[in-house]
Design an enzyme around this catalytic site. Structure first.
Site, PDB file in Angstrom:
ATOM      1  N   LEU A   1       0.818  -1.208   0.000  1.00 24.09           N
ATOM      2  CA  LEU A   1       0.000   0.000   0.000  1.00 24.09           C
ATOM      3  C   LEU A   1       0.850   1.256   0.000  1.00 24.09           C
ATOM      4  O   LEU A   1       1.775   1.392   0.807  1.00 24.09           O
ATOM      5  CB  LEU A   1      -0.911   0.012   1.236  1.00 24.09           C
ATOM      6  N   ASP A   2       0.524   2.174  -0.884  1.00 26.32           N
ATOM      7  CA  ASP A   2       1.115   3.500  -0.836  1.00 26.32           C
ATOM      8  C   ASP A   2       0.565   4.223   0.394  1.00 26.32           C
ATOM      9  O   ASP A   2      -0.475   3.844   0.939  1.00 26.32           O
ATOM     10  CB  ASP A   2       0.755   4.257  -2.115  1.00 26.32           C
ATOM     11  N   ALA A   3       1.255   5.263   0.814  1.00 27.25           N
ATOM     12  CA  ALA A   3       0.814   6.016   1.992  1.00 27.25           C
ATOM     13  C   ALA A   3       0.104   7.312   1.603  1.00 27.25           C
ATOM     14  O   ALA A   3      -1.116   7.420   1.683  1.00 27.25           O
ATOM     15  CB  ALA A   3       2.003   6.306   2.910  1.00 27.25           C
TER      16      ALA A   3
ATOM     17  N   LYS B   1      10.302   4.292  -5.453  1.00 30.42           N
ATOM     18  CA  LYS B   1       9.318   4.029  -6.504  1.00 30.42           C
ATOM     19  C   LYS B   1       9.516   5.064  -7.614  1.00 30.42           C
ATOM     20  O   LYS B   1       9.771   6.221  -7.309  1.00 30.42           O
ATOM     21  CB  LYS B   1       7.898   4.142  -5.933  1.00 30.42           C
TER      22      LYS B   1
ATOM     23  N   ASP C   1      -2.050   5.765  -5.525  1.00 35.01           N
ATOM     24  CA  ASP C   1      -2.743   6.825  -6.260  1.00 35.01           C
ATOM     25  C   ASP C   1      -1.922   7.397  -7.405  1.00 35.01           C
ATOM     26  O   ASP C   1      -2.447   8.163  -8.213  1.00 35.01           O
ATOM     27  CB  ASP C   1      -3.130   7.958  -5.312  1.00 35.01           C
TER      28      ASP C   1
END
Length: 225
Positions: free
Chosen positions: A8-10, A152, A178
């Site tokens: 999961l991205d933050a 990333k 996102d």
């Protein structure tokens, strides 16, 4: 569903970075006794967005990003930019604003999947924010780019993450984020399925195609459960 691990991205996925950014910049201006309004926020966001794109492409270092964005914001005036950057990052670390529904979604998903945060950014800021969040109790571990030497959308940061948690099978991993250029392109580079969290319904103007697309975090529950 075939997935076992969710990366999961933050910021922009679990945490409302826009609010954290606004909070940090407003308080930095206040501390410097400089008048502040929405124009300054708009200008900073444009400068900062470009700086992060340059960072993702390897054009600048994280240290260059942290200092350079404020030099541009204040037109290279004679100021202590190291101090300004540290001040801003300290306020940013206080900006613990969660995306609506993030806690509930993580609480449900952690019962079926291993949840791991993978984020670009400054370690001291991210660790401070996550530590004080309600989400962290559902997260197995966090991987922050500054601590790894990778970022990333480099495939290496995802390989590093999977090695850290002892998971070898990429076909059972899903990346959720996102950013098309960071999260989704990173997943493509690493050979991992991706889910684009497009909360604003933006058109995809890049030649970057996610495996899935959602507009609300709660859609993850329908997709995965």
């Amino acid at each position: 569903m075939k997935y076992e691990v969710l990366l999961l991205d933050a910021d922009g996925t679990l945490f409302d970075f826009d609010e954290a950014e606004k909070y940090a910049l407003k308080n930095t201006y206040r501390f410097l006794s400089i008048p502040y309004d929405d124009f300054h926020l708009k200008l900073y966001k444009e400068i900062n967005e470009q700086a992060w794109k340059d960072f993702e492409k390897g054009k600048i270092s994280l240290e260059d990003l942290k200092i350079g964005r404020f030099k541009k914001l204040f037109n290279n005036q004679d100021m202590d930019y190291d101090q300004i950057s540290m001040m801003y990052l300290n306020f940013l670390g206080e900006g613990n604003f969660e995306i609506e529904g993030a806690r509930e979604v993580c609480m449900a998903l952690c019962k079926k999947f291993r949840l791991v945060i993978v984020t670009n950014g400054t370690a001291s800021v991210q660790e401070k924010r996550f530590k004080n969040s309600s989400i962290i109790q559902y997260i197995e571990t966090m991987v922050i780019s500054e601590n790894t030497g990778y970022k990333k959308p480099e495939a290496a940061i995802f390989d590093y993450t999977l090695n850290k948690i002892g998971h070898k099978e990429k076909s059972s991993v899903l990346i959720v984020g996102d950013s098309l250029t960071s999260d989704i392109q990173g997943g493509i580079n690493a050979g991992i399925d991706t889910c684009w969290y497009n909360s604003k319904g933006n058109p995809n103007t890049y030649q970057i195609i996610p495996t899935y697309e959602i507009n609300h975090l709660q859609e993850l529950l329908t997709l995965l459960l």
